[in-house]
Write a protein that holds these residues in place. Sequence first.
Motif, PDB file in Angstrom:
ATOM      1  N   TYR A 180      55.924 -14.422  33.750  1.00  0.00           N
ATOM      2  CA  TYR A 180      56.038 -13.888  32.395  1.00  0.00           C
ATOM      3  C   TYR A 180      56.747 -14.908  31.513  1.00  0.00           C
ATOM      4  O   TYR A 180      57.493 -15.764  31.975  1.00  0.00           O
ATOM      5  N   THR A 202      56.419 -11.055  26.854  1.00  0.00           N
ATOM      6  CA  THR A 202      57.320  -9.946  26.575  1.00  0.00           C
ATOM      7  C   THR A 202      58.271 -10.321  25.448  1.00  0.00           C
ATOM      8  O   THR A 202      58.437 -11.502  25.118  1.00  0.00           O
ATOM      9  N   ASP A 257      49.809 -10.326  25.907  1.00  0.00           N
ATOM     10  CA  ASP A 257      50.861  -9.451  25.409  1.00  0.00           C
ATOM     11  C   ASP A 257      50.712  -8.108  26.121  1.00  0.00           C
ATOM     12  O   ASP A 257      49.609  -7.707  26.506  1.00  0.00           O
ATOM     13  N   LEU A 258      51.819  -7.382  26.310  1.00  0.00           N
ATOM     14  CA  LEU A 258      51.751  -6.085  26.981  1.00  0.00           C
ATOM     15  C   LEU A 258      51.618  -4.923  26.004  1.00  0.00           C
ATOM     16  O   LEU A 258      51.291  -3.812  26.410  1.00  0.00           O
ATOM     17  N   ASP A 305      62.544  -7.000  26.629  1.00  0.00           N
ATOM     18  CA  ASP A 305      61.613  -6.392  27.595  1.00  0.00           C
ATOM     19  C   ASP A 305      61.448  -7.242  28.859  1.00  0.00           C
ATOM     20  O   ASP A 305      60.409  -7.180  29.522  1.00  0.00           O
ATOM     21  N   GLN A 306      62.466  -8.048  29.228  1.00  0.00           N
ATOM     22  CA  GLN A 306      62.302  -8.924  30.379  1.00  0.00           C
ATOM     23  C   GLN A 306      62.147  -8.130  31.679  1.00  0.00           C
ATOM     24  O   GLN A 306      61.451  -8.576  32.593  1.00  0.00           O
ATOM     25  N   LEU A 355      60.459  -5.502  31.973  1.00  0.00           N
ATOM     26  CA  LEU A 355      59.041  -5.164  32.005  1.00  0.00           C
ATOM     27  C   LEU A 355      58.225  -6.347  32.523  1.00  0.00           C
ATOM     28  O   LEU A 355      57.266  -6.167  33.285  1.00  0.00           O
ATOM     29  N   GLY A 356      58.611  -7.552  32.125  1.00  0.00           N
ATOM     30  CA  GLY A 356      57.929  -8.745  32.625  1.00  0.00           C
ATOM     31  C   GLY A 356      58.061  -8.870  34.127  1.00  0.00           C
ATOM     32  O   GLY A 356      57.096  -9.200  34.831  1.00  0.00           O
ATOM     33  N   VAL A 387      58.874 -15.143  27.585  1.00  0.00           N
ATOM     34  CA  VAL A 387      59.524 -14.382  26.528  1.00  0.00           C
ATOM     35  C   VAL A 387      59.098 -14.941  25.179  1.00  0.00           C
ATOM     36  O   VAL A 387      59.251 -16.139  24.917  1.00  0.00           O
TER      37      VAL A 387
END
Length: 337
Positions: free
Chosen positions: A99, A80, A52-53, A84-85, A87-88, A101
């Motif tokens: 990444y 993500t 996880d971020l 927040d895609q 960001l991925g 989701v």
Amino acid sequence: MLLLEDNPGDARLVQVALAEHAPGAFGVTWVERLADALARIATDRFDVVLSDLGLPDSTGLATAQAIAVGAPALALVVLTGSHDQDLGREAIQHGAQDYLVKGEASGPVIARTLRYAIERKRLEIGLRTANEVLERRVAERTAELETAFMSTVAVARTLGEMRDPYTAGHQRRVAEIAVAIGAELRFGARRKEGLRVAGYLHDVGKITIPSEILAKPGKLSATEFQLIQGHAQASYDVLKDVEFPWPVAQAALQHHERGDGSGYPQGLKGEAILIEARVMAVADVVEAMSSHRPYRAGLGIDKALAEIERGRGTLYDPNVADACLKLFRDKSYVIPA
């Protein structure tokens, strides 16, 4: 596998999904903080981190960067939220292999993504090691260097095809078609070899695109299509610092440019497009239309040639188009299997 997730419910969902759809494939160690993850990485052996971020002691890209720096040989997949895609995708630029989701990835998708991430990391390390070996030997073993160089090219091609398994063999076939067209244009042996290398590597930038988008069977969203279009620039970014004896990086950058300026990423026209890229464009269209894709069956060589004929002099260089049509229609050339 090291699972870095501060939400016990989300962590449990991942563990249950892997236990159900990939039993015995992944031994899962779960930690909730980045500091704990880095400590475990330093003492234990893992093949991949699923992280996880947003954590209690780290947020956003800083989490991915810390893992990539702390464990550069370890595959990394980030989790993500649906909002927040972006960001991925940025995390991929900072060392992650892919990444997922949260709440949208099924058990089989999670397992497949983790396996692909592990293999891609191994290939990346292999490619980097091979390049280092080649650099040490270049001064004294030219003939051996060329053989090893082509092996490295093959590794890079394989890396791209692992990202896009539905088009496995596409780059090799494009290379062979491009070389055959080059022969019709009376290119010399050295220039044809450059076409072959450029063909092998023209889509290497797809390693930056999430595998779920590459293999998506339905229509792409505008954002997803824009990401796909970015592979030409990404290919150039990967190749631009390699000292090829041919314009491989520029050919990769320009292979989706079109003679009338309607292509991408730069909207170049006519002679402003490298001849190698003009050859690659025709070879790429012929192979892509003839072959199966996740979203459609192959259209066949006749429709592919009709497209080249339709776009002759507008989309495609007229001399290159004529050479391609002659190759297939008059000389019965067949796309390699």
